[in-house]
Design an enzyme around this catalytic site. Structure first.
Site: not given
Length: 336
Positions: A214, A314
């Site tokens: 992904e 992230h």
């Protein structure tokens, strides 16, 4: 919730950047098999499971792959320049401990540092741009040359995995790298356990699909089921201009690929309202999901996206047990 958090901690302890996910996939498959479900690993390396039920099939999808790095160059001083896997930011891994996995079984500890990282020596320390040309991996081995590092068995193409630093606070916050998306995988394992433990006869056909690419954009491109819907369980965005917090379940109306299915999104909002879940509807400006990948691959399927609110995506991420609960409950209500 206790089971979900335990699974999350075990999953984050398994390194799995995109392309290096076999161990995490096998672990996830075993958990589902131990519950009694039929499972298989696809050729691509994703984990598929049949939770039972019949009619109106739906796929519950989450991804086990994470951000990471790969050795791009062994420098003359024996240190490593890396290239990023997925949306890894150089500024978010500076001073982070890591491991370098060679192709043939050896593993070495290291640390990511700014080039010339001693502020007593480098007058431009604060002004230096943090990018992948200006940070490097220092191995915790005696190596001052390219030749010495090569003798360790390290080569270009080896994976570099970063310490998740998973912490659960007494106040219910979960801090870790890779909450995106290992928390969602843990939530789906929790849902599967609920179905198995209570011998639930599901009102519709339900598949679990744990993808492994992904973060690089093609996790669900090979969806191995015929299904009417895919509900992606991924991180919910928290940031300026958005209503979600770490304590809410986020329902995504639109991401950078476009809007999610109107009917699915409306039903998710209605169920959240009716069941008094703490939720937010948001638009994610820089985001893509497994649902987007499925549609890009030509799948004729309705798609929706929910997830526990996650701050500092992230990077060193944070969510809360309340957001995890709300996400779990919305999945449960949506299936029926």
């Amino acid at each position: 919730m206790k089971y979900i958090i335990e699974q999350f901690k075990k999953l984050t302890a398994i390194n799995s950047p995109s392309g290096f996910t076999a161990e995490a996939a096998k672990y996830t498959q075993k958990q589902l098999e131990d519950m009694g479900f039929k499972t298989w690993i696809t050729k691509k390396g994703c984990v598929a499971a049949d939770l039972g039920g019949s009619g109106n099939p739906i796929v519950l999808a989450a991804h086990i792959d994470t951000l990471g790095g790969m050795v791009a160059e062994i420098k003359g001083n024996g240190r490593l320049r890396i290239t990023r896997i997925g949306g890894l930011q150089a500024s978010n891994i500076e001073t982070e401990n890591c491991k370098v996995f060679t192709r043939f079984g050896k593993v070495y500890d290291g640390c990511c540092q700014l080039v010339n990282a001693s502020s007593h020596v480098n007058a431009d320390y604060a002004k230096t741009c943090r990018d992948f040309d200006n940070v490097e991996i220092l191995l915790d081995e005696v190596s001052d040359s390219k030749e010495q590092t090569k003798k360790l068995g390290i080569s270009v193409g080896d994976f570099v995995c970063f310490d998740p630093r998973t912490v659960i606070t007494e106040s219910g916050y979960v801090k870790s790298r890779f909450i995106d998306d290992k928390m969602s995988v843990a939530i789906l394992l929790g849902y599967a356990k609920h179905v198995a433990d209570n011998v639930i006869n599901l009102p519709r056909k339900v598949y679990l699909y744990i993808t492994v690419y992904e973060e690089v954009g093609h996790g669900c491109a090979n969806l191995p089921f015929e299904a009417d819907e895919i509900l992606c369980v991924d991180m919910g965005c928290v940031g300026n201009g958005l209503e979600c917090t770490e304590r809410k379940v986020s329902i995504c109306a639109k991401d950078s690929h476009g809007p999610y299915n109107y009917d699915m999104t409306t039903k998710l909002i209605r169920l959240a309202k009716e069941n008094k879940l703490d939720y937010a509807v948001d638009i994610y400006p820089y985001y893509g999901s497994d649902g987007d990948a499925a549609l890009d691959a030509g799948k004729d399927i309705r798609h929706g996206l929910i997830g526990s609110g996650v701050y500092a995506s992230h990077g060193y991420e944070r969510t809360h047990i309340d957001g995890i609960k709300n996400t779990y409950e919305l999945i449960n209500k949506y299936i029926g």
